[in-house]
Scaffold this active site. Structure first.
Site, PDB file in Angstrom:
ATOM      1  N   ASN A 147      46.904  39.037  30.325  1.00 27.01           N
ATOM      2  CA  ASN A 147      47.927  38.019  30.576  1.00 27.01           C
ATOM      3  C   ASN A 147      47.437  36.646  30.117  1.00 27.01           C
ATOM      4  O   ASN A 147      47.138  36.491  28.935  1.00 27.01           O
ATOM      5  CB  ASN A 147      48.446  38.041  32.018  1.00 27.01           C
ATOM      6  CG  ASN A 147      47.407  37.964  33.104  1.00 27.01           C
ATOM      7  OD1 ASN A 147      46.653  38.915  33.318  1.00 27.01           O
ATOM      8  ND2 ASN A 147      47.340  36.850  33.818  1.00 27.01           N
ATOM      9  N   ASP A 148      47.361  35.654  30.983  1.00 24.09           N
ATOM     10  CA  ASP A 148      47.204  34.247  30.591  1.00 24.09           C
ATOM     11  C   ASP A 148      46.176  34.000  29.483  1.00 24.09           C
ATOM     12  O   ASP A 148      45.050  34.502  29.552  1.00 24.09           O
ATOM     13  CB  ASP A 148      46.734  33.417  31.787  1.00 24.09           C
ATOM     14  CG  ASP A 148      47.608  33.555  33.008  1.00 24.09           C
ATOM     15  OD1 ASP A 148      48.626  34.254  32.936  1.00 24.09           O
ATOM     16  OD2 ASP A 148      47.247  32.963  34.041  1.00 24.09           O
ATOM     17  N   GLN A 182      43.101  36.596  30.242  1.00 25.83           N
ATOM     18  CA  GLN A 182      42.971  37.442  31.415  1.00 25.83           C
ATOM     19  C   GLN A 182      43.053  38.906  31.001  1.00 25.83           C
ATOM     20  O   GLN A 182      44.001  39.310  30.312  1.00 25.83           O
ATOM     21  CB  GLN A 182      44.064  37.105  32.425  1.00 25.83           C
ATOM     22  CG  GLN A 182      43.936  35.728  33.054  1.00 25.83           C
ATOM     23  CD  GLN A 182      42.783  35.667  34.040  1.00 25.83           C
ATOM     24  OE1 GLN A 182      42.912  36.079  35.186  1.00 25.83           O
ATOM     25  NE2 GLN A 182      41.631  35.161  33.590  1.00 25.83           N
ATOM     26  N   TRP A 213      47.718  44.862  36.384  1.00 23.75           N
ATOM     27  CA  TRP A 213      47.013  43.632  36.735  1.00 23.75           C
ATOM     28  C   TRP A 213      45.905  43.929  37.741  1.00 23.75           C
ATOM     29  O   TRP A 213      46.029  44.760  38.628  1.00 23.75           O
ATOM     30  CB  TRP A 213      47.996  42.622  37.319  1.00 23.75           C
ATOM     31  CG  TRP A 213      47.361  41.322  37.675  1.00 23.75           C
ATOM     32  CD1 TRP A 213      47.204  40.227  36.887  1.00 23.75           C
ATOM     33  CD2 TRP A 213      46.760  40.992  38.937  1.00 23.75           C
ATOM     34  NE1 TRP A 213      46.549  39.233  37.565  1.00 23.75           N
ATOM     35  CE2 TRP A 213      46.261  39.674  38.829  1.00 23.75           C
ATOM     36  CE3 TRP A 213      46.589  41.677  40.137  1.00 23.75           C
ATOM     37  CZ2 TRP A 213      45.614  39.034  39.875  1.00 23.75           C
ATOM     38  CZ3 TRP A 213      45.939  41.046  41.183  1.00 23.75           C
ATOM     39  CH2 TRP A 213      45.454  39.724  41.045  1.00 23.75           C
ATOM     40  N   ARG A 269      43.258  26.937  41.708  1.00 20.64           N
ATOM     41  CA  ARG A 269      42.894  27.778  40.557  1.00 20.64           C
ATOM     42  C   ARG A 269      43.352  27.131  39.244  1.00 20.64           C
ATOM     43  O   ARG A 269      44.075  26.161  39.222  1.00 20.64           O
ATOM     44  CB  ARG A 269      43.478  29.179  40.688  1.00 20.64           C
ATOM     45  CG  ARG A 269      44.992  29.276  40.841  1.00 20.64           C
ATOM     46  CD  ARG A 269      45.374  30.754  40.995  1.00 20.64           C
ATOM     47  NE  ARG A 269      46.809  30.950  41.137  1.00 20.64           N
ATOM     48  CZ  ARG A 269      47.450  30.984  42.299  1.00 20.64           C
ATOM     49  NH1 ARG A 269      46.759  30.816  43.418  1.00 20.64           N
ATOM     50  NH2 ARG A 269      48.757  31.180  42.355  1.00 20.64           N
ATOM     51  N   ASP A 270      42.891  27.731  38.143  1.00 15.08           N
ATOM     52  CA  ASP A 270      43.321  27.426  36.772  1.00 15.08           C
ATOM     53  C   ASP A 270      42.909  26.030  36.299  1.00 15.08           C
ATOM     54  O   ASP A 270      43.751  25.227  35.866  1.00 15.08           O
ATOM     55  CB  ASP A 270      44.848  27.576  36.627  1.00 15.08           C
ATOM     56  CG  ASP A 270      45.371  28.888  37.166  1.00 15.08           C
ATOM     57  OD1 ASP A 270      44.577  29.851  37.250  1.00 15.08           O
ATOM     58  OD2 ASP A 270      46.565  28.964  37.512  1.00 15.08           O
ATOM     59  N   SER A 310      41.998  32.332  35.579  1.00 14.79           N
ATOM     60  CA  SER A 310      42.236  31.479  34.408  1.00 14.79           C
ATOM     61  C   SER A 310      41.432  30.180  34.419  1.00 14.79           C
ATOM     62  O   SER A 310      40.971  29.712  35.461  1.00 14.79           O
ATOM     63  CB  SER A 310      43.726  31.158  34.293  1.00 14.79           C
ATOM     64  OG  SER A 310      44.446  32.315  33.938  1.00 14.79           O
TER      65      SER A 310
END
Length: 484
Positions: free
Chosen positions: A45-46, A62, A70, A171-172, A109
């Protein structure tokens, strides 16, 4: 014994044929994108850690090495010299603390920068250190670094650089250099209070990449933030800051190194169903000067495929002042032309309703780059039907002139003609459609599942004549096949 050589030869032939079939089928599956990035197999994903260094665009992402769903997040890794053709590299980041949990301490992420001044103190020789900032889920914000152009990664010995707080859901991290304040800035999704309404973006600053000071917070954002500075294309002496949300929506404003001051309402950058976790590349050379963005096409389905998920096509961002205000413009990067194959074009033609003449009947296939400008003339509605056959209905891209709306799949967007004309740039891959309207002012990104064998392409108009000022259709080469 006289039959042994024949037997061995037969086994060898079977082995070689099996290997050949396997090699030719991989990256050529029914729903395998041919010019969008996917991993060979498993869930992804990301986009993460987008950074350019020494002739290579790095893209981390990811990745679940355990399967097609996931969880168990690692950082997958690929590099490209042209944003188009990607070389897969080994996994870059693994979960922390030897975690075998699906979530706890997995590598969520983040972003990456080039440590030009060796602030982290890890540089070896003349190769600059790449520094990645990532969320170790439920284990804090952490750093990893590479001293060999991203081929091998080590975790920073004093992690986490921002400790885990079970109240803020942080996060991120996206880290950028803020020239005016001479500090590093981290934008981080988190809750500033236990209240869910406080979800947003916090701004932190640092002089050494390891000690971070909280500065301010803006509510109303969720996940995967990004912050970029853009020149206004038609006002070359003017700059604006763009603050992105996880879904690509954005605010335009000013940023002083600690506080973001909005000058606009929050605006959507994509009106499709499959566009998320937008990120831009850092360290793009000044002589290039582009701001390049990519996203995960969240929600796409790939039944029966060995992989799950695809990226959007890389795009260049720009900011323009229109009569109605400032607006972000997004267009595919110019490198797309490297993938052009067979070309067909039409110019100064008229499409008349009710006449059984499909001007694009010679177009057949599953992957295209289309550019077009249409004069609406007296048409009530017009558009394309793609990936259809005599027995299988295709997918319609339709503009309703009276309503002033463009519809494709489950997306309907208002589009205002310019001098009674509308321009399109359309990317059609095996499992996705991306439409850029009127020079990229409006973008629609969707995934779809066309039927196998449906490869016809139809241009239609209803209620009146449609003018084709210019229509170019390019068949697209696969990024996975090496040119002979």
């Amino acid at each position: 014994m006289k039959y042994l050589p024949t037997t061995l030869f037969s086994v060898l032939v079977v082995f070689m044929l099996t290997s050949f079939v396997s090699d030719t089928e991989i990256y050529n599956e029914l729903y395998r994108p041919q010019f969008h990035f996917t991993p060979e197999k498993n869930w992804h994903n990301d986009p993460n850690g987008l950074v350019y260094y020494d002739g290579e665009y790095h893209m981390f992402y990811q990745y679940n090495p355990r399967g097609n769903e996931w969880g168990y997040m690692h950082w997958g890794h690929a590099v490209s010299k042209d944003l188009i053709h990607w070389e897969h590299l080994p996994i870059a980041l693994y979960p922390d603390n030897n975690s075998e949990d699906k979530v706890i301490c997995t590598a969520f992420s983040g972003s990456a920068i080039v440590d030009d001044r060796n602030i982290l103190g890890k540089q070896e020789g003349n190769i600059k250190t790449l520094v990645a900032f990532y969320t170790s889920q439920n284990c804090g914000q952490r750093i990893a670094y590479s001293t060999d152009k991203g081929r091998n990664w080590k975790k920073y010995e004093n992690n986490p650089v921002i400790p885990y707080d079970d109240n803020d859901d942080a996060r991120d991290p996206k880290v950028i250099w803020h020239e005016e304040s001479q500090k590093w800035v981290m934008v981080l999704y988190r809750k500033s209070k236990t209240d869910e309404k406080s979800k947003g973006i916090s701004f932190y600053t640092s002089e050494n990449l390891t000690e971070w000071q909280w500065e301010s917070h803006i509510p109303g954002f969720f996940e995967c933030p990004d912050l970029v500075k853009l020149k206004v294309t038609n006002r070359p002496d003017e700059n604006k800051w763009i603050l992105f949300d996880g879904d690509g929506s954005y605010l335009i404003g000013n940023f002083d190194g600690a506080n973001f001051t909005s000058e606009s309402a929050k605006m959507k950058s994509d009106f499709g169903s499959n566009y998320y976790a937008t990120q831009t590349w850092s360290n793009i050379p000044n002589e290039d000067g582009r701001t390049i963005q990519i996203a995960w096409m969240r929600g796409g389905e790939f039944p029966g495929m060995p992989f799950n998920g695809q990226m959007s096509f890389p795009c260049e961002l720009s900011l323009t002042k229109f009569s109605f205000g400032y607006k972000l413009v997004r267009k595919p990067v110019k490198e797309i032309e490297k993938l052009h194959g067979k070309h067909q074009s039409w110019e100064n033609k008229i499409v008349i309703p009710g006449i059984n003449e499909n001007k694009t009947k010679s177009v057949k296939g599953d992957c295209f780059h289309i550019t077009a400008e249409f004069d609406l003339k007296t048409s009530d509605n017009f558009g394309f039907i793609i990936r259809q056959s005599k027995k299988i209905p295709g997918t319609e891209i339709n503009y309703n002139v009276k309503r002033g709306t463009l519809s494709v799949l489950n997306s309907t967007v208002p589009i205002v003609p310019v001098d009674n004309k509308i321009s399109f740039e359309i990317l059609i891959d095996r499992a996705s459609i991306e439409i850029f309207v009127n020079g990229g002012q409006t973008v629609i990104s969707n995934c779809f599942l066309p039927k196998e064998g449906a490869e016809d392409f139809v241009l239609t108009t209803v209620g009146g004549e449609l003018g084709i000022d210019k229509l170019d259709v390019y068949e697209m080469k696969s990024i996975w096949k090496k040119d002979k």
